[in-house]
Design a protein around this motif. Structure first.
Motif, PDB file in Angstrom:
ATOM      1  N   SER A   1      -4.040 -37.011 -99.549  1.00 57.55           N
ATOM      2  CA  SER A   1      -4.002 -36.260-100.810  1.00 57.55           C
ATOM      3  C   SER A   1      -4.233 -37.134-102.030  1.00 57.55           C
ATOM      4  CB  SER A   1      -2.670 -35.515-100.952  1.00 57.55           C
ATOM      5  OG  SER A   1      -1.606 -36.415-101.184  1.00 57.55           O
ATOM      6  N   THR A   2      -4.129 -38.455-101.878  1.00 58.99           N
ATOM      7  CA  THR A   2      -4.348 -39.364-103.011  1.00 58.99           C
ATOM      8  C   THR A   2      -5.802 -39.792-103.152  1.00 58.99           C
ATOM      9  OG1 THR A   2      -3.968 -41.426-101.756  1.00 58.99           O
ATOM     10  CG2 THR A   2      -2.024 -40.299-102.640  1.00 58.99           C
ATOM     11  N   LEU A   3      -6.644 -39.390-102.199  1.00 60.51           N
ATOM     12  CA  LEU A   3      -8.027 -39.858-102.187  1.00 60.51           C
ATOM     13  C   LEU A   3      -8.948 -38.862-102.895  1.00 60.51           C
ATOM     14  CD1 LEU A   3      -8.151 -41.155 -98.513  1.00 60.51           C
ATOM     15  CD2 LEU A   3      -7.613 -42.435-100.597  1.00 60.51           C
ATOM     16  N   PRO A   4      -9.809 -39.336-103.777  1.00 64.61           N
ATOM     17  CA  PRO A   4     -10.633 -38.428-104.592  1.00 64.61           C
ATOM     18  C   PRO A   4     -11.638 -37.607-103.803  1.00 64.61           C
ATOM     19  CG  PRO A   4     -11.296 -40.726-104.907  1.00 64.61           C
ATOM     20  CD  PRO A   4     -10.010 -40.758-104.134  1.00 64.61           C
ATOM     21  N   SER A   5     -12.070 -38.087-102.642  1.00 60.81           N
ATOM     22  CA  SER A   5     -13.106 -37.362-101.894  1.00 60.81           C
ATOM     23  C   SER A   5     -12.536 -36.487-100.788  1.00 60.81           C
ATOM     24  CB  SER A   5     -14.098 -38.364-101.285  1.00 60.81           C
ATOM     25  OG  SER A   5     -13.421 -39.252-100.417  1.00 60.81           O
ATOM     26  N   MET A   6     -11.205 -36.322-100.769  1.00 59.63           N
ATOM     27  CA  MET A   6     -10.579 -35.575 -99.690  1.00 59.63           C
ATOM     28  C   MET A   6      -9.626 -34.501-100.208  1.00 59.63           C
ATOM     29  SD  MET A   6     -11.781 -36.943 -96.880  1.00 59.63           S
ATOM     30  CE  MET A   6     -10.754 -35.992 -95.773  1.00 59.63           C
ATOM     31  N   LEU A   7      -9.487 -33.436 -99.428  1.00 57.59           N
ATOM     32  CA  LEU A   7      -8.394 -32.488 -99.583  1.00 57.59           C
ATOM     33  C   LEU A   7      -7.394 -32.773 -98.469  1.00 57.59           C
ATOM     34  CD1 LEU A   7     -10.408 -29.223-100.275  1.00 57.59           C
ATOM     35  CD2 LEU A   7      -8.951 -30.418-101.917  1.00 57.59           C
ATOM     36  N   SER A   8      -6.205 -32.211 -98.557  1.00 60.68           N
ATOM     37  CA  SER A   8      -5.205 -32.446 -97.535  1.00 60.68           C
ATOM     38  C   SER A   8      -4.346 -31.199 -97.372  1.00 60.68           C
ATOM     39  CB  SER A   8      -4.341 -33.659 -97.897  1.00 60.68           C
ATOM     40  OG  SER A   8      -3.496 -34.025 -96.825  1.00 60.68           O
ATOM     41  N   LEU A   9      -3.302 -31.312 -96.550  1.00 60.88           N
ATOM     42  CA  LEU A   9      -2.320 -30.254 -96.368  1.00 60.88           C
ATOM     43  C   LEU A   9      -1.025 -30.679 -97.054  1.00 60.88           C
ATOM     44  CD1 LEU A   9      -2.815 -29.432 -92.568  1.00 60.88           C
ATOM     45  CD2 LEU A   9      -3.795 -28.220 -94.526  1.00 60.88           C
ATOM     46  N   ARG A  10      -0.387 -29.757 -97.755  1.00 60.51           N
ATOM     47  CA  ARG A  10       0.885 -30.071 -98.388  1.00 60.51           C
ATOM     48  C   ARG A  10       1.990 -30.073 -97.334  1.00 60.51           C
ATOM     49  NH1 ARG A  10       0.024 -26.107-103.665  1.00 60.51           N
ATOM     50  NH2 ARG A  10      -1.618 -27.372-104.635  1.00 60.51           N
ATOM     51  N   THR A  11       2.930 -30.985 -97.496  1.00 61.56           N
ATOM     52  CA  THR A  11       4.037 -31.105 -96.556  1.00 61.56           C
ATOM     53  C   THR A  11       5.343 -31.252 -97.322  1.00 61.56           C
ATOM     54  OG1 THR A  11       3.803 -33.519 -96.458  1.00 61.56           O
ATOM     55  CG2 THR A  11       2.609 -32.236 -94.801  1.00 61.56           C
ATOM     56  N   ARG A  12       6.437 -30.884 -96.656  1.00 56.09           N
ATOM     57  CA  ARG A  12       7.753 -31.106 -97.247  1.00 56.09           C
ATOM     58  C   ARG A  12       8.784 -31.199 -96.132  1.00 56.09           C
ATOM     59  NH1 ARG A  12       9.711 -26.185-100.860  1.00 56.09           N
ATOM     60  NH2 ARG A  12      11.534 -27.555-100.913  1.00 56.09           N
ATOM     61  N   PHE A  13       9.878 -31.897 -96.419  1.00 58.70           N
ATOM     62  CA  PHE A  13      10.957 -32.007 -95.446  1.00 58.70           C
ATOM     63  C   PHE A  13      11.781 -30.728 -95.436  1.00 58.70           C
ATOM     64  CE2 PHE A  13      10.567 -36.680 -96.437  1.00 58.70           C
ATOM     65  CZ  PHE A  13      10.055 -37.027 -95.200  1.00 58.70           C
ATOM     66  N   VAL A  14      12.276 -30.372 -94.249  1.00 60.58           N
ATOM     67  CA  VAL A  14      13.111 -29.186 -94.091  1.00 60.58           C
ATOM     68  C   VAL A  14      14.304 -29.541 -93.211  1.00 60.58           C
ATOM     69  CG1 VAL A  14      13.251 -26.869 -93.102  1.00 60.58           C
ATOM     70  CG2 VAL A  14      11.200 -27.559 -94.346  1.00 60.58           C
TER      71      VAL A  14
END
Length: 277
Positions: free
Chosen positions: A21-34
Motif C-alpha cells: 500500500s506504500t508503493l506508488p505503482s500498486m494497489l493493495s488490500l486493507r487489513t486490520r487486527f481483530v
C-alpha cells in the motif's frame, strides 16, 4: 479473517499488504487486527469463547472500487488457477459454450459483465508472433508488473504464479494491473522446508505463468526486474519498515503470549525480533 498459523509473528500477510500500500505503482488490500470472540448458540449455556488475534483482510468487491474512487464499471478478477494461457473455459459471456462455474474455477469474477477485454489481452499474450514487449506495452502497466514481480521475490511469495492476485482493468482502458489478492504465502516461516528453495530459486519461482515467462525471457526485462528489486530494497530502510511495523507491537505484545495465541517458537526469537525489539 485469518489466523496466520505457521507464521512466527502472525502479521506477515498484514505486513505484506501494508508494504504494498506504500508503493506508488500498486494497489493493495486493507487489513486490520481483530480480537475474535465466538458464541456457540447451540450450547446449553451459550458464552463467548476467546479465539485470540486474527487479521481481517478486505474483500475485493464493489466497495473496493468505491473506497478508492476507481472505475466502478471496470473489470476485476481473482486468479484461482490462472497462468495466462487460453484455457477452454475462458469464453465471452455471449458464447453458447460459456459456463460461468467453469470460468470461475480459473478466474473468480469480482466485477464486470463482459470478458472481451480479458480475451483480447490473452490472445496477445498467447500469440508467439507478437513481441512480448509490445504486448506488455499495449496491455499492462510495465511499472506495475515489475513491482509486482519484484515484491513477490523480496517477500519470498511463491504463491503468485497461478493464484493469489487480482487483475484490474478500467472500463475505458485496455491495460491490466496486478493487485495482491492473497499474501498468505509471503515471508514463509524459518521452519518451513520450502523456504530455502523459494529464496534461492530466483526467476524460476515465476515459472508456470506464461506472461511472466515470456516477459522475463528477455534479458533486458530480467535486468529491469533486478533493478526494480534493488530500487525497492533501497526504499525499504530500517526506518521505513519501522514506520509500518510500529503499529503492530502493542497488539502483539498483548496477544502473543496469551494461551489461545501461544506460538510454537522460542520466546527469545520473538523478543529479539523486529516486532518486540
Amino acid at each position: 479473517m485469518k489466523k496466520g498459523y505457521g507464521k512466527p509473528c502472525r502479521v506477515e500477510e498484514k505486513f505484506a499488504c501494508d508494504l504494498f500500500s506504500t508503493l506508488p505503482s500498486m494497489l493493495s488490500l486493507r487489513t486490520r487486527f481483530v480480537h475474535l470472540y465466538i458464541k456457540d448458540l447451540s450450547s446449553a449455556t451459550p458464552a463467548y469463547d476467546n479465539y485470540g488475534l486474527y487479521t481481517l483482510v478486505e474483500q475485493p468487491d464493489e466497495n473496493y472500487f468505491l473506497n478508492r474512487s476507481l472505475d466502478t464499471a471496470g473489470s476485476l478478477y481473482k486468479a484461482e488457477a490462472f497462468d495466462f494461457s487460453l484455457a477452454a473455459a475462458l469464453l465471452e459471456v455471449s458464447d453458447p459454450a460459456y459456463d460461468k462455474v467453469a470460468f470461475e474455477q480459473i478466474l473468480d469474477i469480482k466485477q464486470g459483465d463482459s470478458h472481451e477485454g480479458l480475451l483480447a489481452m490473452l490472445g496477445a499474450v498467447n500469440d508467439p508472433a507478437l513481441d512480448i514487449d509490445a504486448v506488455v506495452e499495449a496491455y499492462f502497466d510495465k511499472e506495475n508488473l515489475l513491482t509486482w514481480l519484484a515484491m513477490n521475490g523480496i517477500l519470498g511469495n511463491s504463491d503468485c504464479v497461478t493464484q493469489g492476485y487480482l487483475l484490474y482493468k478500467p472500463l475505458l482502458s485496455q491495460k491490466w494491473y496486478f493487485i495482491p489478492g492473497n499474501m498468505s504465502g509471503a515471508m514463509p516461516a524459518g521452519g518451513d522446508d520450502n523456504v530455502a528453495a523459494v529464496m534461492q530459486s530466483g526467476l524460476s519461482m515465476f515459472y508456470g505463468n506464461l506472461l511472466y515467462e515470456r516477459f522475463l525471457s528477455k534479458e533486458a526485462n530480467e535486468r529491469a526486474l533486478e533493478a526494480k528489486i534493488d530500487e525497492l530494497m533501497r526504499r525499504f530502510t530500517p526506518g521505513y519498515i519501522a514506520g509500518i511495523t510500529r503499529q503492530y507491537r502493542p497488539v502483539l505484545q498483548a496477544f502473543l503470549f496469551v494461551t489461545s495465541d501461544v506460538l510454537p517458537f522460542d520466546d527469545e526469537f520473538l523478543l529479539h525480533g523486529i516486532i518486540l525489539g
